[in-house]
Write a protein that holds these residues in place. Structure first.
Motif, PDB file in Angstrom:
ATOM      1  N   ARG A 298      -9.827  -2.118   0.689  1.00 34.77           N
ATOM      2  CA  ARG A 298     -10.691  -2.092  -0.513  1.00 34.77           C
ATOM      3  C   ARG A 298     -10.043  -1.349  -1.665  1.00 34.77           C
ATOM      4  N   ARG A 299      -9.924  -2.028  -2.773  1.00 37.94           N
ATOM      5  CA  ARG A 299      -9.365  -1.444  -3.985  1.00 37.94           C
ATOM      6  C   ARG A 299     -10.153  -1.987  -5.178  1.00 37.94           C
ATOM      7  N   ARG A 300      -9.723  -1.621  -6.365  1.00 37.82           N
ATOM      8  CA  ARG A 300     -10.402  -2.162  -7.549  1.00 37.82           C
ATOM      9  C   ARG A 300     -10.254  -3.691  -7.575  1.00 37.82           C
TER      10      ARG A 300
ATOM     11  N   LYS B 227     -14.866  -0.963  -8.637  1.00 35.09           N
ATOM     12  CA  LYS B 227     -14.098  -0.014  -7.826  1.00 35.09           C
ATOM     13  C   LYS B 227     -14.317  -0.343  -6.359  1.00 35.09           C
ATOM     14  N   ARG B 228     -13.269  -0.384  -5.579  1.00 36.71           N
ATOM     15  CA  ARG B 228     -13.370  -0.625  -4.133  1.00 36.71           C
ATOM     16  C   ARG B 228     -14.312  -1.765  -3.782  1.00 36.71           C
TER      17      ARG B 228
ATOM     18  N   ASN C  24       0.826  -1.201   0.000  1.00 37.97           N
ATOM     19  CA  ASN C  24       0.000   0.000   0.000  1.00 37.97           C
ATOM     20  C   ASN C  24       0.867   1.259   0.000  1.00 37.97           C
TER      21      ASN C  24
END
Ligand code: ADP
Length: 226
Positions: free
Chosen positions: A204-206, A220-221, A181
């Motif tokens: 949370r990310r793509r 997304k997220r 990160n």
């Protein structure tokens, strides 16, 4: 930054590992590639690394078509794509310092620059004091941190991590995720293939989800499950 267009991969055995994959990953993104075992994650990673050849389709790296590049172009890909594997892949007869320096040597870096840069990335993964240790003297989590330091030492714009926490316990996994990160926050695009549900759900990310070689979700997220 990375564009995948109508990508297909059928192995000689007849298994269709990837079907009509279209992807666009922009600079600075953090993307998880998820899916159960056999979904096609490793095949996609291998094609991006040019360890496997697609049956059809194209891959662009910074608008350069790398689908059919000659071996002469492989250094270009190495410079742009840092890689981290589940099983670390460190050289066991070299020290931590030498493992990282080696990644710069193969690209022909200046020795002075190597001496400057290696301690910087070792500190980035909090292993400054382990420079002269050999991989076998380190824990799994530490070995993976060395592997991350090696992957970023040439300052690649993209970091590709294939199940980087697959061999690690939850505490070490968390530490690896903090480092990834941090690398992403500094501007590197991170692409991580994983089936670690807890990680995907908490950071949370793509999320790009594969199933039977097909993208069934690009969110997304997103969480691990829909
Ligand atoms: P994942 O990484 O998501 O577990 P893989 O990309 O390893 O998925 O596998 C996708 C499919 O391709 C699976 O059906 C797998 O059995 C098959 N496969 C993977 N590698 C090979 C290979 N070298 N030869 C033949 N089939 C393969």
């Amino acid at each position: 930054m990375i564009k995948v267009v109508n990508l297909n991969k059928e192995y000689k055995s007849g298994v269709k590992a990837l079907s009509d994959i279209n992807l666009h990953i922009k600079k600075g993104e953090f993307v998880y590639i998820v899916g159960e075992s056999g979904a096609g994650k490793s095949t996609l990673v291998k094609i991006l690394l040019k360890e496997e050849v697609p049956t059809s389709g194209e891959i662009y790296l910074n608008n350069i078509n790398i689908t059919n590049v000659s071996n002469r172009r492989i250094p270009y890909i190495r410079r742009n794509l840092g890689v981290v594997f589940q099983d670390f892949r460190l050289l066991h007869n070299k020290t931590v310092y030498e493992n990282i320096a080696f990644a710069m040597e193969i690209l022909g870096s200046d020795p002075k620059e190597i001496r400057r840069r290696v301690p910087i990335v070792l500190n980035r993964v909090d292993l400054g004091r382990k420079a002269s240790s050999f991989p076998d003297q380190l824990s799994g989590g530490e070995q993976q941190r060395v592997s991350i330091a090696r992957s970023i030492v040439n300052n690649p714009p993209i970091l590709l991590a294939d199940e980087p926490t697959g061999n690690l316990d939850p505490d070490n996994s968390l530490q690896i995720m903090k480092i990834l990160n941090d690398i992403n926050t500094r501007g590197t695009t991170v692409i991580m293939a994983t089936h670690a549900k807890e990680i995907v759900d908490s950071l949370r990310r793509r999320v790009i989800q594969l199933k039977n070689g097909v993208i069934i979700r690009d969110q997304k997220r997103g969480g691990y499950d829909e």
